[in-house]
Write an enzyme that holds these catalytic residues in place. Sequence first.
Site, short mmCIF file in Angstrom:
data_model
loop_
_atom_site.label_atom_id
_atom_site.label_comp_id
_atom_site.label_asym_id
_atom_site.label_seq_id
_atom_site.Cartn_x
_atom_site.Cartn_y
_atom_site.Cartn_z
N ASP A 1 0.84 -1.18 0.00
CA ASP A 1 0.00 0.00 0.00
C ASP A 1 0.88 1.23 0.00
O ASP A 1 2.05 1.14 0.36
CB ASP A 1 -0.76 0.05 1.33
CG ASP A 1 -2.10 -0.60 1.16
OD1 ASP A 1 -2.37 -1.00 0.04
OD2 ASP A 1 -2.85 -0.67 2.14
N ASP B 1 -4.38 -2.43 5.04
CA ASP B 1 -4.87 -2.00 6.35
C ASP B 1 -6.38 -1.87 6.37
O ASP B 1 -6.97 -1.80 7.42
CB ASP B 1 -4.24 -0.67 6.77
CG ASP B 1 -4.51 0.41 5.75
OD1 ASP B 1 -5.21 0.11 4.76
OD2 ASP B 1 -4.05 1.53 5.91
N THR C 1 -0.35 4.62 1.46
CA THR C 1 -0.61 5.42 2.66
C THR C 1 -0.26 4.66 3.92
O THR C 1 -0.75 3.57 4.14
CB THR C 1 -2.09 5.81 2.71
OG1 THR C 1 -2.43 6.31 1.43
CG2 THR C 1 -2.33 6.85 3.76
#
Length: 1236
Positions: free
Chosen positions: A454, A776, A456
């Site tokens: 990912d 997440d 972020t």
Amino acid sequence: MSKQSKVSWGNSVAEPNHDGEFGCSLKELRSLMELRGAEGLHKIQETYGDVNGLCNRLKTSPVDGLSGQPADIEKRKVAFGQNFIPPKKPKTFLQLVWEALQDVTLIILEVAAIVSLGLSFYKPPDSENRSCSELNCGNAAGGVEDEGEAEAGWIEGAAILLSVACVVLVTAFNDWSKEKQFRGLQSRIEQEQKFMMVRGGQVIPIPVAEIVVGDIAQIKYGDLLPADGILIQGNDLKIDESSLTGESDHVKKSMEKDSVLLSGTHVMEGSGKMVVTAVGVNSQTGIIFTLLGQDGSVENRKKAKAQDGAAMEMQPLNSDEGAEGEEKRKANLQKKEKSVLQGKLTKLAVQIGKAGLVMSAITVIILVVLFVVDTFWIQGIPWEKECTPIYIQFFVKFFIIGVTVLVVAVPEGLPLAVTISLAYSVKKMMKDNNLVRHLDACETMGNATAICSDKTGTLTMNRMRVVQVFISDKHYKKVPEPDVIPASTMDLLILGISVNCAYTTKIMSPEKEGGLNRQVGNKTECALLGFALDLKKDYQAIRNEIPEEKLYKVYTFNSVRKSMSTVLKNADGSYRMFSKGASEILLRKCYKILTATGEAKLFRPRDRDDMVKRVIEPMASEGLRTICLAYRDFPASEGEPDWDNESDILTRLTCVCVVGIEDPVRPEVPDAIRKCQRAGITVRMVTGDNLNTARAISTKCGILQPGDDFLCLEGKEFNRRIRNEKGEIEQERIDKIWPKLRVLARSSPTDKHTLVKGIIDSTVVERRQVVAVTGDGTNDGPALKKADVGFAMGIAGTDVAKEASDIILTDDNFSSIVKAVMWGRNVYDSISKFLQFQLTVNVVAVIVAFTGACITQDSPLKAVQMLWVNLIMDTFASLALATEPPTESLLLRKPYGRNKPLISRTMMKNILGHAVYQLTIIFTLLFAGEKMFDIDNGRYAPLHAPPSEHYTIVFNTFVMMQLFNEINARKIHGERNVFEGIFNNMIFCTIVFGTFVIQIVIVQFGGKPFSCVGLSIEQWLWCILLGFGCLLWGQIISSIPTSRLKFLKTAGHGTQKEEIPDEELEELEDLDEIDHAERELRRGQILWFRGLNRIQTQMDVVSAFQSGISFQAAVRRQPSSTSQQHDIRVVNAFRSSLSPYEGLEKPESRTSIHNFMTHPEFRIEDSEPHIPLIDDTDAEDDAPTKRNTTPTPPPPPSPNQNNNAVDSGIHLFLDPSKPATPSAPGSPMHSLETSL
């Protein structure tokens, strides 16, 4: 339910007394929670008036929550129970000792030792009358009856028993400490779980175990509910209840229709508040648990089965679905392979064990034949009745020698080494911020070839702040002063930001003086709130004025909307809606824009394209994320709009401003990515951000280098390229893209899953790719489950993501992944080191015992000495070599790949080379030692002869050579300097030194039991010198280039999937993954005697039943489960005694509600419309996974109406002939089966 309610807390005093502490009893609340939908609402109205009435009875405030005073909390725990489900008792030390005693080879030794003991005390009845001289039992028995010698005959038997006891205790202790470690790990995971609760008017995180009835919980998207409750306020709330009901469609919850919320279910959309009404064993989940007999009592389980028998008989047969499923399954044989390393080792151990068995049998036969021929043929002595005990003693001695050869040959240290190495790594990885939930993940990580990360929070710091803004017709490169913005625009901006961000998001003052403000909640929203603070305005004052209850309607963020809107009702009956979302999406819905004077002017498509070029693209190319803020007024004259028609509501907006949000790259990331690339691991970035932002950040991170010809695609383009005309995904098309793909932007969760699956299933490269994925959000669940290793974020991650993952990064940092790779590779190397050492000893000891026995009719190394050697080389060496800490140099080589043999040719060269040296020395000492040292010859000693110096020197030299060779074994790639970093591993130094000290004690003071005589200093120096020769010889060996030795073969290959016979593949059909360790075990057990196994099998099934390793595993293991042999013992212990660790992975043995519920069902179907996401990494911005599955037929009517969870689930246990799974895809039982 009457039977079930008996299992509630013993101290539930508050049964019928309404006038007690609280206005409702435990029983009342339990029966309330069994109702669903309208029934539940009706019951609440009937009994309590409304939810507030219920809150009053529970003495709690819907706004301020509980006071949080310890006395009150304690009272509630006594009346309604605590929020935890009591865990299973761990195995006691004695149980572990008993398990270690089940070992076949040890049992044989014990029997032999007892026989030997018995015979040594046996006196021939009339031997008093006839003197020894008259009785001739052959030369070999000469001198048997020397006074005092006969007395010491028992010592050998006793010594063997003692050393067996020693081995058993060491094994049991290892298992016990391992179990303790994992329990500690488990409880640490539980303590870290917190949930947002309102106490004393403050929203604070509270440990899940501390939640009590009457608490007010704040629930939001991505949460796993920790207790049962009733909704008191909700926005757009949708819950995934598949873990309890098996219905895969999301259930809408609202105050009007269905307000019952259940523990263990997942919030897939929206937010709200609930009052907790049942916790722990009294919650719906807890009740199911008790039915499953979490406490291990079989009665409960039988009761549950009997109760639900009726429901099971009526279960419909979904035969058509079953047939389709079969075909699908055959087509998709690409499975996740588990414990590949464990499989290779078990296979190797079994092969060596077989060889050892053959050697030991031959040894015994040769000894017996030689003795018989020599005594009765050559010496021609008749068999005298009086001599029988003596002959039997000889035969027993031969048998003991044979068994010791077997003991030394079987490398039972192998599985132990893996376990120790993995357990050690897991413990150390905690310090490196990796919380390992599944042991296999540790080993798999060492083979990783690709990481899909990912953006972020993983590559970036996840501390968002607004750095540029376009407002009132001007593009500011930094946050402007408040006075340059017109007052009317400013008021709209601040009001919009304050009410249109989740109220759970806030900016807190820093913990330390002078630190940064703490951002709580969604980071993008934090950036906007921070922007309001930068403009010297206070958002909290507005929130206090307009509390969450006063918001008229909230459209929460989801993957379809990609924006969030909040509606306020004004005093005059008009409405105002504030919206925020991805700029390119919201600008299309704007028809006006606020100018420099604060007036609204028309905003045409031409203006929009101009703005994209002038403002949005420059922001994105600097790696900023662009968010548009807008509003719309609904005048009172038009009446109330139709709020459900979203497409009409979310148009004709007026744009207030566009902000550019920066999320700085973590400083340590570029270096970590460089390390990965050097180690042969490709890093790919998969993000929901737009392409320019993604490209800018990936260049900063070093994923893209200037001048590379790698691909950066958007989700739409990616889908266009991988699908054929019919819109189906084709593997060949993915194969053309993935090797070059480095950045996938604007991707939906489905795209991420497709990419991961495509890389794993690909056959373009000769090695199967091993893919790690970080995620997440709730939407990352499918990709995390599909990947070989799934990393979830510990801080920003939602519960759903953590449930689906293998490793949790407790600091959300990419560089922790690099540490995981290092540890994974280190596990592999540690085991290779141990193998190299172990096999050298095995080869030498077996050959010495075998040839010695054949030539001198007696093994040069006695049974007890062999057991001691076995103890050093197995248990101690596995500890010493398996705990070597990893070094950076591990990252300088390419991944091994799944098919690399355990023993490379270099290692084979070392093993054979050292064996040659050791055998030469030992045989020289054995046949010429007495001349060299000028001592008595120890060969051809009679039965109970005293120990000789000669054989003591042979034994001592043998041990010294092993000690020095242990240092050699530290390097396996042919390095010269074997001492490098030796002092970094204190365990190693301690063990080598400790072994040396014990050896001195054994030789000098071991006496008769160890068949040793004290040696002089000179003799000791010679022994040490010959041992030291190993190090010098090692240098000579490493000078020979391996490439010259073409004849050397590698060993220790795992079984490739292609090599698994078809009938076995059919057996493995139903499992999601091939567990190599389990497979090899089942094959290896043919090696052992089946006789001892009957009892063990029954024991195994019972204990498997109790330890919650799911019924299926027991059934699967039953036909071939054998007593846990030497080489297989620890692998089995892995499966059964480590249930606390399994607890982390198998839903049915989780010990806190929070930890045990099943994963939400992830269904990804290609037919789903693909919508690019704003950013799939933000908690609020996460897209819940869509399920377009056909709704499952409702469970048939049954006597037990209220608790359909139990109905639809438990039948799965009983009738394997019915394809039960399709009928209840998400019931706890289903997950209980699939989790295996």
